[in-house]
Enzyme design. Structure first.
Site, PDB file in Angstrom:
ATOM      1  N   LEU A 223      -3.260  -0.465  35.664  1.00  0.00           N
ATOM      2  CA  LEU A 223      -2.541  -0.765  36.689  1.00  0.00           C
ATOM      3  C   LEU A 223      -2.001  -2.085  37.021  1.00  0.00           C
ATOM      4  O   LEU A 223      -1.338  -2.460  37.786  1.00  0.00           O
ATOM      5  CB  LEU A 223      -2.840  -0.090  37.835  1.00  0.00           C
ATOM      6  CG  LEU A 223      -3.051   1.426  38.000  1.00  0.00           C
ATOM      7  CD1 LEU A 223      -3.557   1.970  39.355  1.00  0.00           C
ATOM      8  CD2 LEU A 223      -1.762   2.016  37.460  1.00  0.00           C
TER       9      LEU A 223
ATOM     10  N   HIS B 161       4.691   6.075  31.039  1.00  0.00           N
ATOM     11  CA  HIS B 161       4.960   6.043  32.385  1.00  0.00           C
ATOM     12  C   HIS B 161       5.430   7.656  32.782  1.00  0.00           C
ATOM     13  O   HIS B 161       6.071   8.327  32.065  1.00  0.00           O
ATOM     14  CB  HIS B 161       6.182   5.277  32.752  1.00  0.00           C
ATOM     15  CG  HIS B 161       6.473   5.081  34.184  1.00  0.00           C
ATOM     16  ND1 HIS B 161       5.550   4.548  34.967  1.00  0.00           N
ATOM     17  CD2 HIS B 161       7.387   5.756  34.825  1.00  0.00           C
ATOM     18  CE1 HIS B 161       6.022   4.553  36.099  1.00  0.00           C
ATOM     19  NE2 HIS B 161       7.373   5.378  36.299  1.00  0.00           N
TER      20      HIS B 161
ATOM     21  N   ASP C 211       7.192  -1.603  33.853  1.00  0.00           N
ATOM     22  CA  ASP C 211       7.844  -0.404  33.324  1.00  0.00           C
ATOM     23  C   ASP C 211       9.162  -0.599  32.913  1.00  0.00           C
ATOM     24  O   ASP C 211      10.253  -0.037  33.390  1.00  0.00           O
ATOM     25  CB  ASP C 211       7.875   0.961  34.491  1.00  0.00           C
ATOM     26  CG  ASP C 211       6.539   1.109  35.085  1.00  0.00           C
ATOM     27  OD1 ASP C 211       5.767   1.104  34.321  1.00  0.00           O
ATOM     28  OD2 ASP C 211       6.570   1.295  36.352  1.00  0.00           O
TER      29      ASP C 211
HETATM   30  C1  GAR Z   1      -0.651   8.968  33.445  1.00  0.00           C
HETATM   31  O1  GAR Z   1      -0.179   9.926  34.150  1.00  0.00           O
HETATM   32  C2  GAR Z   1       0.139   7.782  33.156  1.00  0.00           C
HETATM   33  O2  GAR Z   1       1.575   7.980  32.954  1.00  0.00           O
HETATM   34  C3  GAR Z   1      -0.138   7.131  34.462  1.00  0.00           C
HETATM   35  O3  GAR Z   1      -1.048   7.157  35.005  1.00  0.00           O
HETATM   36  C4  GAR Z   1      -1.953   8.433  34.618  1.00  0.00           C
HETATM   37  C5  GAR Z   1      -3.122   8.131  33.847  1.00  0.00           C
HETATM   38  O4  GAR Z   1      -3.802   9.312  33.867  1.00  0.00           O
HETATM   39  N1  GAR Z   1       0.561   5.582  34.524  1.00  0.00           N
HETATM   40  C6  GAR Z   1       1.670   5.005  35.167  1.00  0.00           C
HETATM   41  O5  GAR Z   1       1.796   5.602  36.421  1.00  0.00           O
HETATM   42  C7  GAR Z   1       1.777   3.665  35.066  1.00  0.00           C
HETATM   43  N2  GAR Z   1       2.775   3.141  35.890  1.00  0.00           N
HETATM   44  P1  GAR Z   1      -5.052   9.596  33.072  1.00  0.00           P
HETATM   45  O6  GAR Z   1      -6.129   8.365  33.452  1.00  0.00           O
HETATM   46  O7  GAR Z   1      -5.560  10.791  33.378  1.00  0.00           O
HETATM   47  O8  GAR Z   1      -4.776   9.259  31.584  1.00  0.00           O
END
Ligand code: GAR
Length: 204
Positions: free
Chosen positions: A95, A114, A155
């Site tokens: 993040l 993303h 992003d």
């Molecule tokens: C995922 O869905 C990814 O796409 C998102 O965080 C999640 C992490 O899930 N990323 C973002 O939103 C980036 N802007 P996880 O910890 O279960 O892999």
């Protein structure tokens, strides 16, 4: 490449996965490349000392680097990553914005996933549930995933791969998140492999 080689003297690409959350994508990437000849998950990097992804790292016996804000936004931990011979940086629910020194040290070797169809529903504060809530609130009929190179904006870098899924009238942020995760879990590891092995990017 970091000059690491396997037993057949082929170069090995060493991945550092950066994650701040639960780490379901991290787990899938680890699973996909376990025992692989040319791609090795070498390091898990997190800004959150209590993130679920660190339990995964411990279980999988993968070294961990916990990063602190001040240093990250100064030198991007580039000397540490180089010392650990990292070749590719894979963002999986990470993040913090990626600082310029890190981007410059790994040109076109930092990728992000993303949970929406960029350029829509991206940018600062747009992560996880916030993205799915916004997509549903806007009445979108489809959403999806975007895998892209990372540049100095949130992003924003060049798109490598997208896949779509329908958004039904009955979908909630939770049900949409499940569909998106399913796409991510399949396509992130396969796209990473294609990119590194210079194969065809998968067709959704
Ligand atoms: C995922 O869905 C990814 O796409 C998102 O965080 C999640 C992490 O899930 N990323 C973002 O939103 C980036 N802007 P996880 O910890 O279960 O892999």
């Amino acid at each position: 490449m970091s000059n690491s080689h396997n037993n057949n003297d082929q170069p090995v690409a060493r991945l550092a996965i950066f994650a701040s959350g639960a780490g379901s994508n991290t787990q899938k990437i680890i699973d996909h490349f376990r025992g692989d000849n040319i791609i090795h998950t070498a390091l898990i990097v997190s800004n959150k000392p209590k993130a679920g992804v660190l339990d995964i790292a411990q279980r999988e016996n993968i070294p961990v680097l916990i990063i602190e804000k001040e240093r990250f936004f100064a030198d991007g931990y580039v000397p540490v990553l180089k010392e650990k011979k990292i070749d590719w940086i894979i963002l999986a629910g990470f993040l913090w914005k990626i600082p310029v020194p890190l981007i410059e040290a790994f040109p076109e070797h930092i990728i992000n996933i993303h949970p929406a169809l960029l350029p829509n529903y991206g940018g600062k504060g747009m992560y996880g549930h916030f993205v799915h809530e916004a997509v549903i609130a806007a009445g979108e009929k489809e959403s999806g995933i975007t895998i892209h190179y990372v540049d100095e904006h949130f992003d924003h870098g060049k798109t490598i791969f997208q896949a779509k899924c329908p958004v039904e009238a009955t979908d909630t942020p939770d049900t949409l998140a499940r569909k998106i995760h399913e796409l991510e879990h399949y396509y992130y590891p396969t796209t990473i492999r294609a990119l590194i092995a210079k194969n065809e990017i998968p067709v959704p």
